[in-house]
Design a protein around this motif. Sequence first.
Motif, PDB file in Angstrom:
ATOM      1  N   LEU B 199      31.604  21.074  13.118  1.00  0.00           N
ATOM      2  CA  LEU B 199      32.040  22.353  13.948  1.00  0.00           C
ATOM      3  C   LEU B 199      32.236  22.063  15.453  1.00  0.00           C
ATOM      4  O   LEU B 199      33.152  22.825  16.289  1.00  0.00           O
ATOM      5  N   THR B 200      31.557  21.146  16.032  1.00  0.00           N
ATOM      6  CA  THR B 200      31.967  20.757  17.298  1.00  0.00           C
ATOM      7  C   THR B 200      32.855  19.875  17.637  1.00  0.00           C
ATOM      8  O   THR B 200      33.093  19.683  18.820  1.00  0.00           O
ATOM      9  N   THR B 201      33.360  18.981  16.790  1.00  0.00           N
ATOM     10  CA  THR B 201      34.174  17.839  17.021  1.00  0.00           C
ATOM     11  C   THR B 201      35.650  18.014  16.512  1.00  0.00           C
ATOM     12  O   THR B 201      36.666  17.639  16.983  1.00  0.00           O
ATOM     13  N   ARG B 202      35.780  18.470  15.403  1.00  0.00           N
ATOM     14  CA  ARG B 202      36.970  18.721  14.638  1.00  0.00           C
ATOM     15  C   ARG B 202      37.909  19.867  15.545  1.00  0.00           C
ATOM     16  O   ARG B 202      37.255  20.622  16.041  1.00  0.00           O
ATOM     17  N   SER B 203      39.198  19.462  15.162  1.00  0.00           N
ATOM     18  CA  SER B 203      40.227  20.546  15.814  1.00  0.00           C
ATOM     19  C   SER B 203      40.053  21.696  15.099  1.00  0.00           C
ATOM     20  O   SER B 203      39.715  21.945  13.790  1.00  0.00           O
ATOM     21  N   LYS B 204      40.629  22.691  15.760  1.00  0.00           N
ATOM     22  CA  LYS B 204      40.590  24.240  14.873  1.00  0.00           C
ATOM     23  C   LYS B 204      41.673  24.045  13.869  1.00  0.00           C
ATOM     24  O   LYS B 204      41.063  24.666  12.855  1.00  0.00           O
ATOM     25  N   PRO B 205      42.809  23.689  13.844  1.00  0.00           N
ATOM     26  CA  PRO B 205      43.552  23.564  12.775  1.00  0.00           C
ATOM     27  C   PRO B 205      42.745  22.818  11.369  1.00  0.00           C
ATOM     28  O   PRO B 205      42.947  23.539  10.411  1.00  0.00           O
ATOM     29  N   HIS B 206      42.001  21.789  11.820  1.00  0.00           N
ATOM     30  CA  HIS B 206      41.192  21.095  10.571  1.00  0.00           C
ATOM     31  C   HIS B 206      40.187  22.247  10.455  1.00  0.00           C
ATOM     32  O   HIS B 206      40.151  22.258   8.831  1.00  0.00           O
ATOM     33  N   LEU B 207      39.543  22.802  11.036  1.00  0.00           N
ATOM     34  CA  LEU B 207      38.515  23.618  10.772  1.00  0.00           C
ATOM     35  C   LEU B 207      38.918  24.921   9.892  1.00  0.00           C
ATOM     36  O   LEU B 207      38.178  25.341   9.088  1.00  0.00           O
TER      37      LEU B 207
END
Lengths: 314, 310
Positions: B199-207
Motif C-alpha cells: 500500500l505504501t510503495t506501489r503506484s496508484k494505477p497499480h493499486l
Amino acid sequence: MATVSAPKQVSVKEDAEALRKACQGWGTDEKAIIAVLGRRNAAQRRQIRHVYEEIYQEDLIKRLESELSGHFEKAVYRWILDPPDRDAVLANVELKKSGNKHHVIVEISCTKNPEELLAIRRAYHARYKRSLEEEVAYHTKGDTRRLLVALVSAFRYYGEEINTTLAKSEAKKLHEAIKDKKFDNEDVIRILSTRSIAQLQATFNCYREQEGTSITKNLPKDSSDEYIAMLRMAVRCLKDPKKYFEKVLRRSIEGIGTDEDALTRVIVTRAEKDLKEIKELYHKRNNVPLDKAVDKETSGDYKDMLLTLLGNEV
Amino acid sequence: MANPCEVEVLNNALSGIGVDEKSLVSILTKSQNEHKKSMRKGCSKFFLEDERQFERWNDSAIKSLKAEFKLFKDVVVLSLMHPWERDARLLKKALKKGPPHYNVIVEIACTRSSDQLLGARKAYHSLFDRSIEEDLASHVKGSERKLLVALVSAYRYEGPKVKEDAAKSEAKALLNAIKNNNGDHKKKAMEEDEVIWILTTRSKPHLKVVYEQYKKISAKTITEDLEVELLLKETVECLCTPQTYFTRVFDTALREDAKEDAKKALTRLVATQEDVDLKGIAAKFEDKIKERVKGAYKDVLLGVLADDRQ
C-alpha cells in the motif's frame, strides 16, 4: 573536491565531432574517447550528448555501448550518464542480483544529500516506470526490507540545527538496542532513516561520549546476518562517507584479483565530488597513492579511463 | 416587540452550517433592546432562562457558533495558502491533535500527487525545522506508526504502466493478510509488512488493479473487509477509490447531526482539491448545500465547486 579536470570552456561541437571520429571506421580510438569524456563535467557531458544527437541523429550512449566492451565500456557508460540517472542504474543492477545482499542500495541512500536522493528517485521513475521504493520492497523481505525501504524513502531535513537532548536520548536508545542485540528494534530503523545528517552526527558523538567507543565498533563486524551487515554499513556511510569509500576502494584492490565493479563505482560516482579527499585518506591509510595502486592493479583502456578520472594525464 | 418572523429568521441564520451574515446584520441593525429581549425569549436553542429569570446565552451554543463562524475564516485562510504550506500545517496539526485525527494524515498522504506530497515535505522542513517522517516516527505509537511514516515517505511512480501478474499476486497476499493473520486474531492487518509495503510503495494505477483483482478472489472489496481497521480502510479508499472517500466527506458534513470535524473535513476538501472530479460529486450535493449551508461559507462552497471556475 573533484579530481576530474574539466576545462571551464569547451566546444561541445568539437567534442561531438571528435567522438564521432573516434567511433568511425575500423576499430575505435579509445584514447580519444577517454581524452574527451574523461575531462568533462556532468553539464558538459550532457551537452555533448545533446549536440551529438542533433548532428548525427543517433544516441551517443548507444553508439559507445556498441563500440566498447568489458570493464572499460562499463566505466564509460556509467561515467557518461547524468549522476542521478547513473545511481538509478546502479540501484537497478544491484536489485536484480540474486540474494539479499544489497549494499549498493545502502551506499546510495546514505551517502547522498536529500535533494540528490530525490533526483535519483525521479530518475528511477523515468527510466524504469516504477518507484525505487517499490522495487526495493519487491526484491527484499523481512528486516532487510524494512531498513532499505525506509532508507531510500527518506527526505531528511537538511539544516544544521541539532537538539542535544534528543541526541543524548537517542544515543542511549541505540546503545540499548545494540547491547541487547535487538538490532531490528523499531527505534534503530526509525532513528537512522528519519533524522537529519547533522542530528545523526550529534547522536553518534553522544554515543561515543557515553560509551567510550564509537558505535561502529560496537556493531558486529563481518556478521553473517545480512541485515546486521547492512545496518553497520548504513551507520558507517551516515557517519563518515569518505572513510567508507576509502575502505571500499581498499577492499576492491587488495588481495587476489580486483573488484572492478566496486572500483569503477566509487571512482565514477565520487570523481566530481570528493574523490580528492578520499585519495588523501587512501594514501594515509595504505602508504601508497591510489593512482599508483590503480596503475598496478588494472590495465589497458580501463586503467587509462580510471587514471584520467583520478586527474592524471595519460 | 420582535415579530415571530424575525425570531425565525434569527434562528435560521444561526442554524445549519456556517452563519447567514446578511440576515444577522439586518436583524442587529434594526433591533432595539425590547426587540432583542423578545428574540432571546423566542430562541430557546441559544438562550436559557435561569432561576433568577435572567435569559442568558447557552454556553455550548456559543461554542458551536464559534465553530460555525470560523468555517468561513478557515476556508479563506486555507484556500489562499500555498498548497505545500497548507498540507504541512494540516499534517502538523493532525499529529499534534493525536490518534483520532490521524485520518487527516492518511487523506493528505494518499490524495496528493507525488510532487505535491514532496512539496509538503519540503514546506514542513522550512516551517518546523524537522522532517515530517521524524516527527511522525517519534510521536506516533503503535502499529499506526509504520503505516503513517511509510505513507508520507512515498514518492510513487505516476505513469500508467502496471504489472498485471504482480497485481494479482499482491491482491492474494492482501487477502491472506486480512483474512488469516496466520490465525492470530490479535494481529491487525496494519501490522503486516506485506500490507504496508504494497500500500505504501506501489503506484496508484497499480493499486487500482490490485483492488479489482481482490474483488475477483474475495466476496467483498478490500474496504469492506477492512471495516474494523478504520485507518487502513481509509488508506485503501483514498488510494483506490477516492471518489467514494470524497462523497462520504460531503455526505457526513451535510447531515443534521454533523460534528465539527466533519465540517472541517469538508472545508479542507474544498480548499485543497482542484480535482475536476470533485465538481461531479459536489453537483450531487448542490441542493443539500443550498438547504443546509449559510452565508459566506455557502457562497464559497457553491462558487468553488461551480463548473465555470478557472
